[in-house]
Design a protein around this motif. Structure first.
Motif, PDB file in Angstrom:
ATOM      1  N   GLY A   8       0.721  -1.385  -0.307  1.00  0.00           N
ATOM      2  CA  GLY A   8       0.143  -0.014   0.302  1.00  0.00           C
ATOM      3  C   GLY A   8       0.525   1.425  -0.191  1.00  0.00           C
ATOM      4  N   THR A   9       1.935   1.546   0.552  1.00  0.00           N
ATOM      5  CA  THR A   9       3.135   2.915   0.643  1.00  0.00           C
ATOM      6  C   THR A   9       3.542   2.463  -0.064  1.00  0.00           C
ATOM      7  N   SER A  10       3.525   1.307  -0.877  1.00  0.00           N
ATOM      8  CA  SER A  10       4.942   2.123  -2.312  1.00  0.00           C
ATOM      9  C   SER A  10       3.962   2.286  -3.105  1.00  0.00           C
ATOM     10  N   ARG A  16       2.077   9.642  -6.259  1.00  0.00           N
ATOM     11  CA  ARG A  16       2.321  10.660  -5.397  1.00  0.00           C
ATOM     12  C   ARG A  16       3.434  11.134  -6.794  1.00  0.00           C
ATOM     13  N   GLY A  17       4.447  10.271  -7.326  1.00  0.00           N
ATOM     14  CA  GLY A  17       5.622  10.796  -8.506  1.00  0.00           C
ATOM     15  C   GLY A  17       7.088  10.627  -7.276  1.00  0.00           C
ATOM     16  N   VAL A  18       7.227   9.765  -6.154  1.00  0.00           N
ATOM     17  CA  VAL A  18       8.291   9.233  -5.482  1.00  0.00           C
ATOM     18  C   VAL A  18       9.187   8.695  -5.741  1.00  0.00           C
ATOM     19  N   VAL A  19      10.573   9.084  -6.377  1.00  0.00           N
ATOM     20  CA  VAL A  19      11.135   7.360  -7.116  1.00  0.00           C
ATOM     21  C   VAL A  19      11.260   6.851  -5.905  1.00  0.00           C
ATOM     22  N   VAL A  20      11.283   5.361  -6.060  1.00  0.00           N
ATOM     23  CA  VAL A  20      11.568   4.065  -4.869  1.00  0.00           C
ATOM     24  C   VAL A  20      12.264   3.433  -5.255  1.00  0.00           C
ATOM     25  N   ASP A  21      13.294   3.944  -4.351  1.00  0.00           N
ATOM     26  CA  ASP A  21      14.711   3.421  -4.334  1.00  0.00           C
ATOM     27  C   ASP A  21      15.073   2.591  -2.975  1.00  0.00           C
ATOM     28  N   TRP A  22      16.346   2.648  -2.468  1.00  0.00           N
ATOM     29  CA  TRP A  22      16.825   1.857  -0.960  1.00  0.00           C
ATOM     30  C   TRP A  22      16.542   2.909  -0.542  1.00  0.00           C
ATOM     31  N   VAL A  23      16.755   3.736  -0.463  1.00  0.00           N
ATOM     32  CA  VAL A  23      17.016   5.233   0.291  1.00  0.00           C
ATOM     33  C   VAL A  23      15.608   5.146   0.531  1.00  0.00           C
ATOM     34  N   CYS A  24      14.353   5.467   0.146  1.00  0.00           N
ATOM     35  CA  CYS A  24      13.612   5.570   0.155  1.00  0.00           C
ATOM     36  C   CYS A  24      12.693   4.661   1.278  1.00  0.00           C
ATOM     37  N   PHE A  25      13.443   3.520   0.280  1.00  0.00           N
ATOM     38  CA  PHE A  25      12.106   2.442   1.471  1.00  0.00           C
ATOM     39  C   PHE A  25      12.628   2.280   2.638  1.00  0.00           C
ATOM     40  N   LYS A  26      13.928   2.606   2.654  1.00  0.00           N
ATOM     41  CA  LYS A  26      14.538   2.306   3.688  1.00  0.00           C
ATOM     42  C   LYS A  26      14.069   3.095   4.874  1.00  0.00           C
ATOM     43  N   ARG A  27      14.261   4.613   5.000  1.00  0.00           N
ATOM     44  CA  ARG A  27      13.274   6.203   5.411  1.00  0.00           C
ATOM     45  C   ARG A  27      11.684   5.880   5.718  1.00  0.00           C
ATOM     46  N   VAL A  28      11.536   5.148   4.560  1.00  0.00           N
ATOM     47  CA  VAL A  28       9.517   4.813   5.572  1.00  0.00           C
ATOM     48  C   VAL A  28       9.578   3.432   5.793  1.00  0.00           C
TER      49      VAL A  28
END
Length: 164
Positions: free
Chosen positions: A12-14, A20-32
């Motif tokens: 659901g989050t991804s 929203r147009g957010v690039v979902v990479d490792w850094v994004c995943f880790k932060r969320v």
């Protein structure tokens, strides 16, 4: 690799992030992921624990494992030399006084040297034994007991028997 509730949460989050147009990479995943499952208050508590960490009663190996675990929560930029100084400052005094003058700036080498010093220190420590009564007036020398003194009998020296 997520399973159960975490897998459903991430689906659901991804999707929401992508919408929203957010690039979902490792850094994004880790932060969320950390925001969801590891609150900032807990991260700050771990960072504070890291800053106060001392060897105490831990062995050097146990201290190094705890140090590395908590170092992950330290938010400031670190260098290998700083990490070594921080580790050495937390060692027991007997180890610190030997290791610090070596000025080791490689963390693994520092841990190994501290382990060696710890082993050498433990070899030199006397083993505690149960002694006589506390407050004994014995000088601890080779003081002989009365029954150990030779007795003079007819020109020959014999020992007094302790048997009844």
């Amino acid at each position: 690799m997520l399973i159960g509730e975490a897998k459903h949460w991430w689906r659901g989050t991804s999707q929401m992030l992508i919408d929203r147009g957010v690039v979902v990479d490792w850094v994004c995943f880790k932060r969320v992921f950390l925001e969801k499952y590891f609150p900032e208050s807990v991260r700050h508590a771990r960072e504070a624990e890291f800053m106060r960490l001392q060897q105490g009663e831990m062995s050097v190996t146990e201290y190094a494992i705890r140090f590395e675990h908590l170092a992950c929560f330290y938010t400031q930029a670190t260098f290998e030399a700083w990490k070594c100084r921080k580790f050495a400052e937390g060692l027991k005094y007997d180890l610190r006084r030997v290791v610090v003058p070596m000025a080791i700036t490689d963390f693994l080498a520092l841990v190994e040297k501290a382990n060696v010093v710890e082993r050498l220190e433990s070899i030199g420590k006397p083993v505690k034994t149960v002694g006589g009564p506390v407050g004994s007036k014995s000088s601890g020398g080779s003081q002989r007991k009365p029954y150990d003194r030779p007795q003079q009998q007819g020109g020959s020296t014999t020992r007094k028997s302790t048997k009844s």
